[in-house]
Design a protein around this motif. Structure first.
Motif, PDB file in Angstrom:
ATOM      1  N   GLN A  34      -8.554  -0.129  -2.368  1.00  0.00           N
ATOM      2  CA  GLN A  34      -9.238   1.152  -2.243  1.00  0.00           C
ATOM      3  C   GLN A  34      -8.270   2.312  -2.497  1.00  0.00           C
ATOM      4  OE1 GLN A  34      -8.668  -1.103   0.171  1.00  0.00           O
ATOM      5  NE2 GLN A  34      -8.981  -0.263   2.228  1.00  0.00           N
ATOM      6  N   ASN A  35      -8.848   3.431  -2.908  1.00  0.00           N
ATOM      7  CA  ASN A  35      -8.088   4.665  -3.162  1.00  0.00           C
ATOM      8  C   ASN A  35      -7.024   4.488  -4.239  1.00  0.00           C
ATOM      9  OD1 ASN A  35      -9.610   5.938  -1.112  1.00  0.00           O
ATOM     10  ND2 ASN A  35      -8.181   5.232   0.441  1.00  0.00           N
ATOM     11  N   SER A  81       0.841  -1.189   0.000  1.00  0.00           N
ATOM     12  CA  SER A  81       0.000   0.000   0.000  1.00  0.00           C
ATOM     13  C   SER A  81       0.881   1.245   0.000  1.00  0.00           C
ATOM     14  CB  SER A  81      -0.914   0.000   1.225  1.00  0.00           C
ATOM     15  OG  SER A  81      -0.146  -0.063   2.418  1.00  0.00           O
ATOM     16  N   TYR A 120      -2.583  -6.360  -0.090  1.00  0.00           N
ATOM     17  CA  TYR A 120      -2.827  -4.955   0.248  1.00  0.00           C
ATOM     18  C   TYR A 120      -2.224  -4.061  -0.837  1.00  0.00           C
ATOM     19  CZ  TYR A 120      -3.755  -6.715   4.998  1.00  0.00           C
ATOM     20  OH  TYR A 120      -4.259  -7.375   6.089  1.00  0.00           O
ATOM     21  N   TYR A 125      -3.866  -0.798  -1.454  1.00  0.00           N
ATOM     22  CA  TYR A 125      -4.610   0.458  -1.348  1.00  0.00           C
ATOM     23  C   TYR A 125      -3.666   1.662  -1.359  1.00  0.00           C
ATOM     24  CZ  TYR A 125      -3.466  -0.025   3.662  1.00  0.00           C
ATOM     25  OH  TYR A 125      -2.809  -0.188   4.857  1.00  0.00           O
ATOM     26  N   ASP A 126      -4.249   2.835  -1.662  1.00  0.00           N
ATOM     27  CA  ASP A 126      -3.505   4.099  -1.701  1.00  0.00           C
ATOM     28  C   ASP A 126      -2.356   4.062  -2.707  1.00  0.00           C
ATOM     29  OD1 ASP A 126      -5.173   5.105   0.253  1.00  0.00           O
ATOM     30  OD2 ASP A 126      -3.815   4.667   1.900  1.00  0.00           O
ATOM     31  N   TYR A 183     -12.296  -4.837  -1.234  1.00  0.00           N
ATOM     32  CA  TYR A 183     -12.308  -3.413  -0.891  1.00  0.00           C
ATOM     33  C   TYR A 183     -11.914  -2.602  -2.122  1.00  0.00           C
ATOM     34  CZ  TYR A 183     -12.454  -4.875   4.016  1.00  0.00           C
ATOM     35  OH  TYR A 183     -12.817  -5.423   5.224  1.00  0.00           O
ATOM     36  N   TYR A 196      -7.433  -5.717  -1.040  1.00  0.00           N
ATOM     37  CA  TYR A 196      -7.584  -4.319  -0.638  1.00  0.00           C
ATOM     38  C   TYR A 196      -7.026  -3.428  -1.745  1.00  0.00           C
ATOM     39  CZ  TYR A 196      -8.244  -6.262   4.073  1.00  0.00           C
ATOM     40  OH  TYR A 196      -8.700  -6.969   5.159  1.00  0.00           O
TER      41      TYR A 196
END
Length: 267
Positions: free
Chosen positions: A81-82, A37, A57, A59-60, A101, A79
């Motif tokens: 997201q973003n 992330s 992971y 995200y971001d 997510y 994951y």
């Protein structure tokens, strides 16, 4: 451009690999969790050596497309997201996926999940939509998730209609704050199809400002325990149910009198 590859993964975990005395490919095969992330990643390359991956992971980052995950048959949590993802695609191989997510992306249609029959949680909050757009749902995806999905988060997506979501009969938690839901009748109808629902949050929707909004939803869904962050008292629920039944009984008697006319006295 930062590309997520097997080499990048190997470099980031080289000290662990040396500690265990494993070669590069051998160690990648042992990995179950990957944390990448907030690494400025823009694309997912070939990471198929990580074939035992269960949690990813990502995200971001700045990822624009879901791709190159067809190998991840054991993945249970994703994951992402973003990021800058515009389409839900290339997910059909992830048949063990339990939690997905994708909040804070640019997705306009919920689709491509027909093969994910183990999916329990779907998080799609706060899509960065163009003016006038709203998040839409593909009926075939909803039908596929009908027997598995327990948690749905669709906060802040300009949604004004949820009747199609009635198909999700196993929902326990529904979060749809800051949308444009207006019809209590529609909500009552949908709730009648969600017998397992325990918690719902609709704060920030126009419907919440209507008279008797809370009372109506409490009587429409007997399983509901928390509405808009407030617990539902069982005595209050029973009172509302009895009051509604009494009101309906009076209306029925009144309608019968109107149809039959006043009773004439016997002569």
């Amino acid at each position: 451009m930062v590309l997520l590859t097997a080499d990048l993964i190997a470099k980031s975990i080289s000290r662990f690999k040396k500690k265990r005395g494993l070669s590069h490919p051998e160690y990648l095969k042992t990995i179950t969790h990957l944390h990448f992330s907030n690494k400025n990643i823009q694309d997912i390359g070939d990471i198929s050596l990580c074939r035992n991956l269960t949690v990813l992971y990502l995200y971001d980052n700045q990822i624009t497309k879901i791709c190159n995950l067809g190998f991840a048959f054991n993945l249970t949590h994703l994951y992402m997201q973003n990021n800058d993802i515009t389409r839900m695609e290339n997910l059909s191989s992830l048949q063990m996926l339990s939690k997905l997510y994708l909040g804070g992306n640019r997705i306009t249609v919920v689709e491509g999940l027909e093969q994910l029959t183990e999916l329990k949680e779907l998080h799609l909050e706060n899509q960065r939509l163009a003016p006038g757009e709203k998040l839409l749902f593909d009926p075939s995806t909803l039908l596929a998730l009908a027997k598995s999905l327990c948690v749905l988060n669709i906060n802040r997506n300009n949604i004004d209609y949820i009747r199609d979501l009635a198909a999700l009969k196993e929902l326990r938690l529904f979060i749809a704050t800051d949308n444009r839901l207006q019809s209590p009748e529609e909500l009552e109808d949908v709730l009648s199809h969600w017998p397992q629902l325990l918690q719902m949050d609709l704060r920030g929707n126009p419907v919440c400002k209507l008279s008797k909004y809370r009372d109506r939803l409490i009587t429409a869904c007997r399983s509901l325990e928390i509405l808009d962050g407030r617990e539902i008292n069982e005595l209050t629920r029973q009172f509302l149910i009895n009051w509604k039944a009494s009101k309906e009984a009076k209306m029925r008697r009144s309608n019968i009198r109107m149809l039959t006319g006043p009773l004439m006295p016997h002569t």
